[in-house]
Design an enzyme around this catalytic site. Structure first.
Site, PDB file in Angstrom:
ATOM      1  N   ARG B 262       7.361  12.360   1.567  1.00 49.16           N
ATOM      2  CA  ARG B 262       7.376  11.760   0.229  1.00 49.16           C
ATOM      3  C   ARG B 262       6.971  12.836  -0.772  1.00 49.16           C
ATOM      4  O   ARG B 262       5.796  13.182  -0.856  1.00 49.16           O
ATOM      5  CB  ARG B 262       6.367  10.607   0.228  1.00 49.16           C
ATOM      6  N   HIS B 266       3.040   7.623  -4.417  1.00 47.56           N
ATOM      7  CA  HIS B 266       3.554   6.400  -3.818  1.00 47.56           C
ATOM      8  C   HIS B 266       4.431   5.663  -4.816  1.00 47.56           C
ATOM      9  O   HIS B 266       5.496   5.155  -4.480  1.00 47.56           O
ATOM     10  CB  HIS B 266       2.399   5.498  -3.378  1.00 47.56           C
ATOM     11  N   TYR B 275      -5.138  13.080  -3.245  1.00 54.59           N
ATOM     12  CA  TYR B 275      -5.256  13.061  -1.784  1.00 54.59           C
ATOM     13  C   TYR B 275      -4.217  13.882  -1.023  1.00 54.59           C
ATOM     14  O   TYR B 275      -4.391  14.148   0.158  1.00 54.59           O
ATOM     15  CB  TYR B 275      -5.244  11.607  -1.271  1.00 54.59           C
TER      16      TYR B 275
HETATM   17  C1  LIG Z   1       1.326  -6.680   3.876  1.00 54.77           C
HETATM   18  C2  LIG Z   1       1.137  -5.648   2.811  1.00 54.77           C
HETATM   19  N1  LIG Z   1      -0.035  -5.018   2.704  1.00 54.77           N
HETATM   20  C3  LIG Z   1      -0.243  -4.101   1.741  1.00 54.77           C
HETATM   21  C4  LIG Z   1       0.744  -3.795   0.862  1.00 54.77           C
HETATM   22  C5  LIG Z   1       0.512  -2.748  -0.233  1.00 54.77           C
HETATM   23  N2  LIG Z   1       1.339  -1.579   0.019  1.00 54.77           N
HETATM   24  C6  LIG Z   1       2.501  -1.384  -0.603  1.00 54.77           C
HETATM   25  S1  LIG Z   1       3.327  -0.035  -0.049  1.00 54.77           S
HETATM   26  C7  LIG Z   1       2.077   0.329   1.039  1.00 54.77           C
HETATM   27  C8  LIG Z   1       2.198   1.531   1.926  1.00 54.77           C
HETATM   28  C9  LIG Z   1       3.441   1.505   2.737  1.00 54.77           C
HETATM   29  O1  LIG Z   1       3.549   2.679   3.457  1.00 54.77           O
HETATM   30  P1  LIG Z   1       4.821   2.992   4.352  1.00 54.77           P
HETATM   31  O2  LIG Z   1       5.105   1.784   5.194  1.00 54.77           O
HETATM   32  O3  LIG Z   1       4.601   4.250   5.043  1.00 54.77           O
HETATM   33  O4  LIG Z   1       6.026   3.069   3.330  1.00 54.77           O
HETATM   34  P2  LIG Z   1       6.243   4.148   2.169  1.00 54.77           P
HETATM   35  O5  LIG Z   1       5.633   3.586   0.919  1.00 54.77           O
HETATM   36  O6  LIG Z   1       5.627   5.422   2.605  1.00 54.77           O
HETATM   37  O7  LIG Z   1       7.731   4.260   2.003  1.00 54.77           O
HETATM   38  C10 LIG Z   1       1.053  -0.586   0.941  1.00 54.77           C
HETATM   39  C11 LIG Z   1      -0.198  -0.555   1.719  1.00 54.77           C
HETATM   40  C12 LIG Z   1       1.950  -4.475   0.995  1.00 54.77           C
HETATM   41  N3  LIG Z   1       2.979  -4.257   0.173  1.00 54.77           N
HETATM   42  N4  LIG Z   1       2.131  -5.387   1.975  1.00 54.77           N
END
Ligand SMILES: Cc1ncc(C[n+]2csc(CCOP(=O)(O)OP(=O)(O)O)c2C)c(N)n1
Ligand SMILES: Cc1ncc(C[n+]2csc(CCOP(=O)(O)OP(=O)(O)O)c2C)c(N)n1
Ligand SMILES: [Mg+2]
Ligand SMILES: [Mg+2]
Lengths: 324, 375, 324, 375
Positions: B262, B266, B275
């Protein structure tokens, strides 16, 4: 017409739906060869094959999550959750996904599916085989919540739910599975979702109830009649979307209301009935709106008969509002 | 995680070359289309970041750095397949022919948004030209859903597949476990695409699990797991093609871990400098997937400066126009709050809607809030 | 005393608790180095170390499930759920486990823990970053549900929740995180769970509210005052166990009641307030009990300001009951 | 599942022999205690089945066939460790010194039940003489809880461990995924004991997952996974001892799959003849864990007919007496419905309780239902 128990009516409803529409299939834990722990799905795998009625791994999240995907992709799944108490691992799939899919996709994707599950007390099942969670789901826009109380309605409401374009949570009062019998038409028929059933007409006190509380309220109403209190007993059947007009009419008809359910009182479904009345027809009320419910505690085991509303408690409430 | 780079399936070498007889499985036109899609992602992404900084949209999700995974996967499937994307998959939609303006309507949440302005930006939903499933915020819920859709294909005897895309963080979700497990048992025609982009918001992917990478999790569900260089479009295309072939032949699901990075926060609400180690970021910048694919095309004689200029001009104009159209589209009507809850508007919602209209007439419109999105 | 925003007061409360009791620890997604997506946990990892404030894998079930185990084994975990909308994967752990553990074990095992989570609208978060799920939890015996509306209460209620021997769901109104400021005492102090806060005295109409609706109701009450309608505004603060006596007193004081929340109306928390009143003091009511709430739909995005109750809607309800 | 018997860790041979220099790690007294506990399980189990058939208790869960796993695991731990058992773990409680009468109070749900008659039978909860965590019906929820408890041990620098026991079906649950994953990341001192007894109610264990056995799932979480012959008390003792040692040394969690067999229905409400193949049952009957351990003891000179008679007489008397005591204990008082919801009785529950007492006085007691439990 044949005379069936409520569970036989459910079984008949499933068979009728599966015969009439090959998109309908059944999945869940032990629904296959065993036919379900209550035998609701008995004979389905042998009649329709293991591709249309089958056991899943032990994951309610998986059952509902995959059922949503099936519904999205043209099938009409009927998912069984073995006990309503075990639906919570699937809460996210139901509340965040099934209920909100049509809305969030602007109507592009929908999840026409039914989640059947036995609910309520009466089998000495303690905390985790006795709960009545209807309020959790009735508070969730996008879901329909249906609870039959007779074999006729069990089949007719189930067929209507399977045909419905929206996700339906179909809660079956396990205490009535084998304790009530009734006439059930052959083949396909539908009981409209969102209509009330007048169990018994009356002019003094209105009793709102559903599921396993319906026969309890009927008996209490008979006892009240012996004292000259004439009760209108209403079986709500479809808890959401609720026939609010019908509820208000029935409340106005007597001006005295008692609501009965097994679930805890606080923020329970009965609160909504009280609130609707207090918001719309309070000026017709001639007595406090009483609730007879499970206590605000988890569901106990040895003392379950004290926890669940019985004729004594319902009658007491009827008397108190009648005499107010 | 101790897996070394050497274990990664990689096709495009640093200089753009590929192994001698390597067959991409893509025609020249498709290769160019893939390249254009990557540029399109970048243009769309950059524009959205700018729109957000300018306060013209509320939120976006950076897609920089992961374009090869998105486009490589999309290019391996058919329009009849079912896509269950994540919010960070601009490239799937764009490669598969979703017009940028359709996506922009969602970014602005306007009246022409296919989701009627009900969802946050980047929560797309399309049925045309491909089944691009309505994106949900809760992580992982779409994984078993993709498996259910795949079951439906299988039951009807169709040879379509579901592709479900999720992040490294998504592997910890409940949906990952139930979806993978059910797919394994059912031998469902589904491809699990784990985009390991190094982060789940601020949590590095090696804090997400103690396993040795993510592909190894496939064994827990009785399916093959493959790790692929996610910055290599051809490698991703290849493994997804193979997984699709297996699925279509009834051989069941595959888990693919695409290792990528990435190259940003985020979301527009995130400050990654808090971080993300700068050296790590710099290291990955060198592996830019767009540049890498460009070198490949150049080596194949499919790219030159003129093409670049034309494509860049095209995609920027497309995105710019899309933003302009969307920004000038009015917002959704008040009635959209109440519709699509059920197939039929029930009486209580009709009453609530009428009351809202009545109030707006009597007391004026509600004022929009100025909430800033933190995530 | 210092002047803090609500989120700073939460942060201060966490630090105070962790300084005072080494059993207290914080876990959740991004609560470590990043300090939480709203910065509620900023500085905790550096002050208390990564063993007492740390990031978890992305699983709410894991966060709450492990927190229960920590609580059972002598710690006092404070678990953060990033948005209340993402609490549903942990619904089973909260509703089936944390809430029922003391009861089902006859008091042998308990889960003293706090689940903090931001709830409600106001940040253009759409369906999944805006929900108000209090009714799901308030219907669950064994849980306490607390919602502050001022920095003072945020810290004082949080400290009381962490010290409480039972599991507490601490819902933080994200719309107020930075929009309200107030005096907050230094160090440890506790605001009793189960007491109401009278935001403003009044004799014509009683307005019940909590969380982000409190300032909305205050402003509506000011506008009502300009028309000569004097509103008693009550911040419920602890939704369960509720100070029912206090609610009934406040309702009786004016005989005209409006309840306000962001969550959908049907089976929402407001229904319980209506029901309590209709059951106990209906004879004092001089007007319908009105509810001003989110609509019975999922939470929209672009139009969220139409969805959430605002002064217009609250004032309209106040006027309607005042003039009834 | 294709794992062959040869891959199983086994110690006790068919004739009761063990490999030459094998060190059981158990003293003679402990070996006899383990044997007695197995007999005790069987007596308790048989008695409960009979009590249920006679309508004197509502429900029970057969434990026949899996005694070696339960007792072997319990015998490898210390009284200071934390046990998170399943409902099918009579042997853990009995080996660790829970008096049968305490368990019987739960089976009858009477006033002396430690859970005050609130839970169904077999949902034990004890704090003395060991931490035997309150059993919950929802499958898998206790798995992350055990991990949290282990984290607390670790944080305080104590060298205790958590042992969490669950079934083959339990591996599909959400708690398995989150618990295993968190334990891996935290290197928590926890032992995951998967009792693969062939069935999850009517669902055979090889329909639960497509993976090659259950131990392999450990790799998905970065921890060792071991498959052990669950009908071999010494083998189970050994692997659990090793896992405990690793955990105490800070080396983290272990997943153990114990292969055993449920020699009966899922519960008293179940009719296994509908789905259990008779040959399979017969095959497992030959591997009876109690007989096998008896042969071992005999070979070691630690068993003879006289001992058998004495032990059998002891455990039957104990269980018989326990049932008698429990059956003659009155039921819980009405007030137990309202207590223990919170540490302090809140006013609304006081009012509800008072109303219940008042009604009972005015209108008589509620009648007990005659519900039959189907599961
Ligand atoms: C069940 C749930 N918990 C927390 C969140 C908050 N949240 C949104 S994106 C994220 C991280 C996701 O990481 P990853 O699966 O690696 O996907 P990326 O954003 O890196 O594409 C979190 C914790 C959420 N959307 N859904
Ligand atoms: C979440 C949940 N879903 C369903 C059930 C119903 N149920 C009780 S036991 C059981 C099977 C468990 O099988 P396994 O984990 O192998 O344990 P075993 O009974 O074989 O010891 C099921 C499905 C439950 N208790 N909890
Ligand atoms: Mg990621
Ligand atoms: Mg099993």
């Amino acid at each position: 017409m044949s005379t069936l128990t409520l569970i036989q009516a459910v079984n008949d409803g499933l068979k009728t739906a599966m015969r009439g529409d090959e998109r309908v299939l059944v999945l869940g834990e032990d629904v296959g060869p065993k036919g379900g722990v209550f035998l609701a799905t008995e004979g389905l795998t042998s009649e329709f094959g293991p591709e249309r009625c089958f056991d899943t791994p032990l994951s309610e999240d998986g059952i509902i999550g995959t059922a949503i995907g099936m519904a999205v992709n043209g099938l009409r799944p009927v998912a069984e959750i073995q006990f309503q108490d075990f639906i919570f691992p699937a809460f996210d799939q139901i509340v965040s996904e099934a209920a909100k899919l049509r809305y969030r996709s602007g109507g592009q994707y929908t999840a026409p599916m039914v989640i059947r599950t036995p609910y309520g007390g009466g089998i000495r099942g303690g905390l985790y085989h006795s709960q009545s969670g209807e309020a959790y789901f009735a508070h969730t826009p996008g879901l329909k919540v249906v609870i039959p109380s007779t074999p006729h309605d069990a089949k007719g409401l189930l067929l209507a739910s399977i045909a419905d374009p929206d996700p339906v949570l179909f809660l079956e009062p396990k205490a009535l599975y084998r304790s009530v019998k009734g006439e059930v038409p052959e083949g396909d028929y539908r009981v409209d979702l969102s209509t009330l059933r007048t169990v018994r007409p009356g002019k003094d006190v209105t009793v709102f109830c559903y599921g396993a509380m319906v026969p309890v309220c009927e008996r209490a109403a008979q006892q009240a009649a012996e004292q000259g209190i004439d009760c209108l007993v209403v079986d709500l059947r479809t808890l959401t979307p609720l026939d609010e007009e019908g509820v208000l009419e029935a409340a106005k008809a007597t001006g005295r209301v008692v609501t009965v359910h097994e679930a805890p009182r606080f923020c329970g479904y009965g609160a909504e009935i009280s609130a609707l009345i207090a918001e719309n027809v309070i000026e017709y009320m001639e007595a406090p709106i009483r609730r007879v419910t499970g206590f605000d505690t988890p569901f106990p085991n040895t003392l379950e008969h004290h926890y669940m509303p019985d004729e004594r408690r319902v009658l007491d409430a009827i008397e108190s509002v009648a005499r107010f | 995680m101790t897996m070394t780079e050497a274990d990664l399936l990689t096709v495009i070498e640093a200089d753009g070359g590929t192994p001698p007889d390597f067959d991409t499985g893509l025609s020249d036109a498709e290769l160019r289309r893939a390249y254009r899609a990557m540029l399109s992602v970048r243009a769309f992404d950059d524009t959205c970041m700018k729109l957000q900084r300018a306060g013209r949209i509320g939120f976006s999700i950076p897609n920089r750095g992961i374009e090869a995974t998105q486009v490589g996967a999309a290019s391996a499937l058919r329009p009849t397949d079912f896509f269950f994307p994540s919010y960070r998959d601009f490239g799937m939609a764009l490669y598969l022919g979703v017009p940028p303006v359709e996506m922009m309507h969602n970014m602005f949440g306007d009246a022409l948004d296919s989701a009627k302005g009900r969802q946050m930006p980047v929560h797309f939903s399309f049925t045309e030209p491909i089944k691009y499933f309505s994106i949900s915020s809760p992580i992982g819920t779409h994984i078993p859903q993709a498996v259910g859709a795949a079951y439906a294909f299988k039951l009807r005897g169709e040879d379509h597949v579901s592709l479900v895309s999720f992040g490294d963080g998504g592997t910890s979700s409940l949906g990952f476990h139930s979806g993978m497990n059910f797919a394994g048992v059912w031998k469902a025609p589904v491809i699990f695409l784990c985009q390991n982009n190094g982060w789940a918001i601020s949590c590095p992917s090696d804090h997400q699990t103690a396993s040795d990478g993510f592909a190894i999790k496939a064994a827990a569900y009785g399916m093959p797991g493959i790790t692929v260089d996610g910055n290599d479009l051809l490698a991703v295309h290849q493994v997804v093609s193979e997984a699709a072939e297996r699925a279509r032949k009834g051989e069941g699901p595959t888990l693919i871990e695409a290792r990528t990075y990435r190259m940003g926060g985020h979301s527009t609400s995130d400050d990654p400098t808090k971080y993300v180690p700068a050296e790590e970021l710099a290291k990955w910048a060198e592996k830019d997937p767009v540049e890498r694919f460009r070198r490949y095309l150049a080596k194949r004689g499919l790219w030159d400066e003129a093409l670049e200029e034309r494509l860049q001009a095209e995609v920027s104009a497309e995105v710019r126009d899309a933003a302009k159209v969307a920004e000038n589209t009015p917002g959704p009507g008040l009635e959209t709050i109440f519709s699509d809850v059920y197939a039929q508007l029930p009486p209580h919602l009709r009453r609530q809607g009428e009351a809202a209209f009545d109030l707006a007439k009597r007391k004026g419109e509600a004022g929009a809030g100025d909430g800033a999105f933190p995530l």
